[in-house]
Design an enzyme around this catalytic site. Structure first.
Site, PDB file in Angstrom:
ATOM      1  N   SER A 214     -10.922  41.756  11.190  1.00 41.72           N
ATOM      2  CA  SER A 214      -9.764  41.609  10.160  1.00 41.72           C
ATOM      3  C   SER A 214      -9.126  40.049  10.182  1.00 41.72           C
ATOM      4  O   SER A 214      -7.920  39.977   9.446  1.00 41.72           O
ATOM      5  CB  SER A 214      -8.436  42.602  10.641  1.00 41.72           C
TER       6      SER A 214
ATOM      7  N   THR B 113      -4.984  42.019  12.511  1.00 39.29           N
ATOM      8  CA  THR B 113      -4.459  40.832  12.149  1.00 39.29           C
ATOM      9  C   THR B 113      -3.895  40.245  13.310  1.00 39.29           C
ATOM     10  O   THR B 113      -3.408  40.837  14.244  1.00 39.29           O
ATOM     11  CB  THR B 113      -3.231  41.035  11.181  1.00 39.29           C
TER      12      THR B 113
ATOM     13  N   THR C  46      -5.096  36.377   8.911  1.00 40.06           N
ATOM     14  CA  THR C  46      -6.014  37.827   8.591  1.00 40.06           C
ATOM     15  C   THR C  46      -6.852  37.675   7.535  1.00 40.06           C
ATOM     16  O   THR C  46      -6.641  36.971   6.499  1.00 40.06           O
ATOM     17  CB  THR C  46      -4.710  38.953   8.267  1.00 40.06           C
TER      18      THR C  46
ATOM     19  N   ARG D 118      -5.521  40.714  -3.919  1.00 35.81           N
ATOM     20  CA  ARG D 118      -4.275  41.378  -3.296  1.00 35.81           C
ATOM     21  C   ARG D 118      -3.936  40.655  -1.997  1.00 35.81           C
ATOM     22  O   ARG D 118      -4.848  39.974  -1.393  1.00 35.81           O
ATOM     23  CB  ARG D 118      -4.585  42.866  -2.787  1.00 35.81           C
ATOM     24  N   VAL D 119      -2.748  40.260  -1.965  1.00 40.00           N
ATOM     25  CA  VAL D 119      -2.176  39.330  -0.957  1.00 40.00           C
ATOM     26  C   VAL D 119      -1.108  40.295  -0.145  1.00 40.00           C
ATOM     27  O   VAL D 119      -0.333  40.813  -0.759  1.00 40.00           O
ATOM     28  CB  VAL D 119      -1.504  38.012  -1.335  1.00 40.00           C
ATOM     29  N   GLY D 120      -1.398  40.318   1.131  1.00 46.02           N
ATOM     30  CA  GLY D 120      -0.259  41.079   2.174  1.00 46.02           C
ATOM     31  C   GLY D 120       0.658  40.114   2.713  1.00 46.02           C
ATOM     32  O   GLY D 120       1.198  39.387   2.054  1.00 46.02           O
ATOM     33  N   ASP D 121       1.337  40.761   3.584  1.00 46.90           N
ATOM     34  CA  ASP D 121       2.510  40.187   4.437  1.00 46.90           C
ATOM     35  C   ASP D 121       2.220  38.816   5.003  1.00 46.90           C
ATOM     36  O   ASP D 121       2.955  38.059   5.482  1.00 46.90           O
ATOM     37  CB  ASP D 121       3.247  41.118   5.277  1.00 46.90           C
TER      38      ASP D 121
ATOM     39  N   THR E 176       1.925  43.115  12.120  1.00 44.86           N
ATOM     40  CA  THR E 176       0.522  43.543  11.866  1.00 44.86           C
ATOM     41  C   THR E 176       0.815  44.830  11.235  1.00 44.86           C
ATOM     42  O   THR E 176       1.782  45.658  11.494  1.00 44.86           O
ATOM     43  CB  THR E 176      -0.141  43.550  12.974  1.00 44.86           C
ATOM     44  N   GLY E 177      -0.153  45.280  10.305  1.00 42.95           N
ATOM     45  CA  GLY E 177      -0.075  46.653   9.760  1.00 42.95           C
ATOM     46  C   GLY E 177      -0.074  46.461   8.142  1.00 42.95           C
ATOM     47  O   GLY E 177      -0.460  45.611   7.695  1.00 42.95           O
TER      48      GLY E 177
ATOM     49  N   GLY F   7       0.663  45.706   5.099  1.00 44.48           N
ATOM     50  CA  GLY F   7       1.666  44.445   4.574  1.00 44.48           C
ATOM     51  C   GLY F   7       2.618  45.033   3.359  1.00 44.48           C
ATOM     52  O   GLY F   7       3.685  44.155   3.594  1.00 44.48           O
TER      53      GLY F   7
HETATM   54  C1  SD4 Z   1      -2.059  42.800   5.559  1.00 48.39           C
HETATM   55  N1  SD4 Z   1      -0.690  42.823   7.513  1.00 48.39           N
HETATM   56  O1  SD4 Z   1      -2.926  42.178   4.809  1.00 48.39           O
HETATM   57  C2  SD4 Z   1      -2.175  42.645   6.852  1.00 48.39           C
HETATM   58  C3  SD4 Z   1      -3.167  43.515   7.603  1.00 48.39           C
HETATM   59  C4  SD4 Z   1      -3.029  43.535   9.192  1.00 48.39           C
HETATM   60  O2  SD4 Z   1      -3.792  44.240  11.074  1.00 48.39           O
HETATM   61  O3  SD4 Z   1      -2.100  43.423   9.697  1.00 48.39           O
HETATM   62  N2  SD4 Z   1      -3.762  43.966   9.759  1.00 48.39           N
HETATM   63  O4  SD4 Z   1      -1.468  43.757   5.046  1.00 48.39           O
END
Ligand code: SD4
Length: 326
Positions: free
Chosen positions: A85, A187, A205, A215-218, A238-239, A241
Site C-alpha cells: 500500500s 499506509t 500511500t 481518486r485521492v484519499g486523505d 490510516t484506513g 480516506g
Molecule cells: C487512502 N488512507 O488512500 C489511505 C489508505 C490507507 O492504509 O490508509 N491504507 O484512503
C-alpha cells in the site's frame, strides 16, 4: 537571528524541557539548551513501521532533525516492494496504474504534499521539495511528476509483477469494494519527536487498492492524513480516506491535544467522531496515531487489527491498538 530572539528560543526550549521533566544530558548544545529526557520518540502505523522506525531512529539518535527522520523513515516503506500500500510494489488502481499520495510537515508549520503522482518511487521526498522549494503546499498528477523530474527524480515502473498478478486476479472478479477493511491497509504515517523537542510528521500511500483512476484519499491532505503543530503535537491516519477527510481526523486530534486531552483520548475522540458521522463505520477501518510534545503517544482504531510501531528508550516494538467496535 538577533540576540533577543535567540534568547527567547532558548527559554522556550528550556520550558518545554522542564514540562517533560528533563535533566541536562550530554547532548546539551553550546547554548545550554536542555533537551527532552523522553526523546527521541518515533511512532508509525502498521508492521512495516518497525523497519521504517529503524531508519528514522538512525537520524534521531545522533541528534538529527525530526523532519529528516520521518522522511528517511517512510522512504524505507516506499522503497520496499513487499509493502503493498506504499510506493514501489503498491497495488494499482482499477486501471492497473500505481498512483501515489504523500505529505510532510516540519516543526515550523511548513507543509508539502503530492497526490496522484505516477512513476516516482519516493513521493515523500517530492512532497518535501514542494514544501522547501515552492511557494505552494500541494502538487498533483502530471505537474507533480514534472516537478519531480526537474529536480532529479527518475521515472520508474512501480508496478511489480506480484502487484500486477493480484490486479489481474481482481479484474477477473470485477467486484469494486474499496471498503474491504481486513485487506486494504498498509499506509505509513510516521510522527517523530527529536532531541531538541521538535516534532514532524509524514504520511505516504498508494491508496486504496483498485480505487477509481484519479481518486485521492486523505493521506496527502494536510489535516486529514497527517497534521503537526510543534506547539502541541502531531497525528496521522490510516484506513478509508473518505471517512478521515470528512472529519479532518488528524487536525481534530491535534486540536484536542491543544485543549489538554492526552494523545490517547484525542485519538479516541477522532474515532468516535467517525462513528457518529459516517454511516457505514462498521464496515470500514480507520486508525490514528498521535504524539505530543512531551513524547506521550496514543493510538485508536474503529476495528480490531490496527497495529503501530513505537521506538522509544532504545526499544522498537509492534503494539496492538485499542479499538471502538466490539
Ligand atoms: C487512502 N488512507 O488512500 C489511505 C489508505 C490507507 O492504509 O490508509 N491504507 O484512503
Amino acid at each position: 537571528m538577533n540576540k533577543r530572539r535567540e534568547f527567547l528560543k532558548a527559554t522556550a526550549l528550556t520550558t518545554v524541557g522542564l514540562v517533560a521533566g528533563c535533566k541536562k544530558d550530554k547532548h546539551d548544545d553550546a547554548l545550554g539548551i536542555q533537551r527532552l529526557k523522553d526523546s527521541p520518540v518515533v511512532i508509525s502505523t502498521w508492521k512495516h513501521g518497525i523497519a521504517a522506525n529503524v531508519s528514522a531512529w538512525k537520524v534521531l539518535e545522533i541528534g538529527g532533525r525530526a523532519l529528516d527522520a520521518v522522511e528517511q523513515g517512510v522512504r524505507t516503506s516506499e522503497s520496499d516492494p513487499e509493502c503493498t500500500s506504499v510506493g514501489y510494489g503498491g497495488l494499482p488502481d482499477r486501471d492497473g496504474k500505481v498512483t501515489l499520495d504523500a505529505c510532510i510537515m516540519d516543526e515550523k508549520g511548513n507543509a508539502g504534499s503530492v497526490a496522484f503522482l505516477e512513476n516516482i518511487k519516493n513521493p515523500i521526498s517530492v512532497a518535501r521539495l514542494v514544501m522547501e522549494k515552492t511557494p505552494h503546499v500541494m502538487l498533483v498528477g502530471e505537474g507533480a511528476k514534472r516537478f519531480a523530474l526537474e529536480n532529479g527524480f527518475i521515472e520508474e515502473n512501480l508496478l511489480t509483477e506480484k502487484a500486477k498478478a493480484e490486479w489481474e486476479k481482481w479484474i477477473a472478479t470485477g467486484v469494486y469494494k474499496p471498503w474491504d477493511y481486513k485487506s486494504n491497509h498498509d499506509t505509513i504515517g510516521m510522527l517523530a519527536l527529536d532531541k531538541d523537542g521538535n516534532l514532524s510528521g509524514a504520511c505516504t500511500t498508494s491508496g486504496l487498492k483498485w480505487k477509481m483512476h484519479g481518486r485521492v484519499g486523505d493521506s496527502p491532505i494536510i489535516g486529514a492524513g497527517m497534521f503537526c503543530d510543534n506547539e502541541v503535537g502531531a497525528a496521522a491516519a490510516t484506513g478509508v480516506g473518505e471517512a478521515v477527510m470528512k472529519t479532518l481526523g488528524s487536525f481534530l486530534i491535534v486540536e484536542m491535544m491543544r485543549l489538554g486531552k492526552s494523545p490517547q483520548k484525542a485519538c479516541e475522540i477522532a474515532v468516535e467522531r467517525i462513528a457518529k458521522k459516517i454511516k457505514n463505520y462498521k464496515e470500514i477501518q480507520v486508525g490514528f496515531i498521535a504524539l505530543n510534545k512531551k513524547g506521550e503517544i496514543g493510538a485508536f482504531a474503529l476495528q480490531e487489527g490496527f497495529e503501530y510501531a513505537l521506538y522509544k528508550n532504545n526499544r522498537n516494538e509492534l503494539l496492538k491498538s485499542k479499538f471502538l467496535t466490539k
